[in-house]
Design an enzyme around this catalytic site. Structure first.
Site, PDB file in Angstrom:
ATOM      1  N   LYS A   9      42.904  32.301  63.900  1.00 43.17           N
ATOM      2  CA  LYS A   9      42.097  32.702  62.749  1.00 43.17           C
ATOM      3  C   LYS A   9      40.618  32.534  63.033  1.00 43.17           C
ATOM      4  CE  LYS A   9      41.664  28.529  59.917  1.00 43.17           C
ATOM      5  NZ  LYS A   9      41.728  28.006  58.563  1.00 43.17           N
ATOM      6  N   SER A  25      39.984  49.953  59.766  1.00 39.31           N
ATOM      7  CA  SER A  25      40.169  48.854  60.706  1.00 39.31           C
ATOM      8  C   SER A  25      39.158  47.765  60.377  1.00 39.31           C
ATOM      9  CB  SER A  25      39.928  49.331  62.140  1.00 39.31           C
ATOM     10  OG  SER A  25      38.615  49.881  62.242  1.00 39.31           O
ATOM     11  N   TYR A  58      43.755  46.215  60.952  1.00 41.01           N
ATOM     12  CA  TYR A  58      43.965  45.924  62.370  1.00 41.01           C
ATOM     13  C   TYR A  58      42.618  45.750  63.061  1.00 41.01           C
ATOM     14  CZ  TYR A  58      43.058  50.933  62.840  1.00 41.01           C
ATOM     15  OH  TYR A  58      42.494  52.184  62.773  1.00 41.01           O
TER      16      TYR A  58
END
Length: 126
Positions: A9, A25, A58
């Site tokens: 993360k 994205s 993504y």
């Protein structure tokens, strides 16, 4: 049995751009992608700390060293430039592997410079 764990993360990243008409994205500084163990085109979850939005998109690469965190396409509607977000990726693994797995946790300053990296989170106290 397969279980899903946090793989990596970016904690408290600052959104630097919101590009509605770019391919959907999240463009992330290549150096930050590598530190968090993400991959180009990998599915990520985004948690907007400022407004509570949670969504999937993504990874695409942004210039290394740029500090870029750009929400693109529909994701641009979920943020404002300057919002602080948590960007997370998860992985599936066997329980035996999970027993020894350590995620890549990258804590960022407001300018998206790295404050620190670790692979553990302290036990939360009352």
């Amino acid at each position: 049995m397969q279980i899903t764990l946090l793989k990596g993360k970016l904690h408290m990243a600052s959104v630097t751009q919101a590009e509605l008409w770019y391919d959907g994205s999240c463009a992330i500084d290549k150096d930050l992608v590598e530190l968090a163990g993400f991959r180009d085109f990998e599915k990520i979850d985004i948690y907007n700390v400022d407004n509570g939005e949670r969504f999937h998109t993504y990874v695409i690469l942004a210039e290394a060293g740029s500090g870029t965190i750009s929400m693109n396409g529909a994701a641009a509607r979920k943020v404002q430039v300057g919002d602080r977000v948590i960007i997370a990726a998860y992985g599936q693994m066997d329980e035996a592997i999970a027993d020894h797995f350590k995620p890549k946790l990258v804590y960022l300053n407001k300018d998206n410079s790295v404050e620190r990296t670790t692979n553990t989170i302290p036990v939360q106290k009352n």
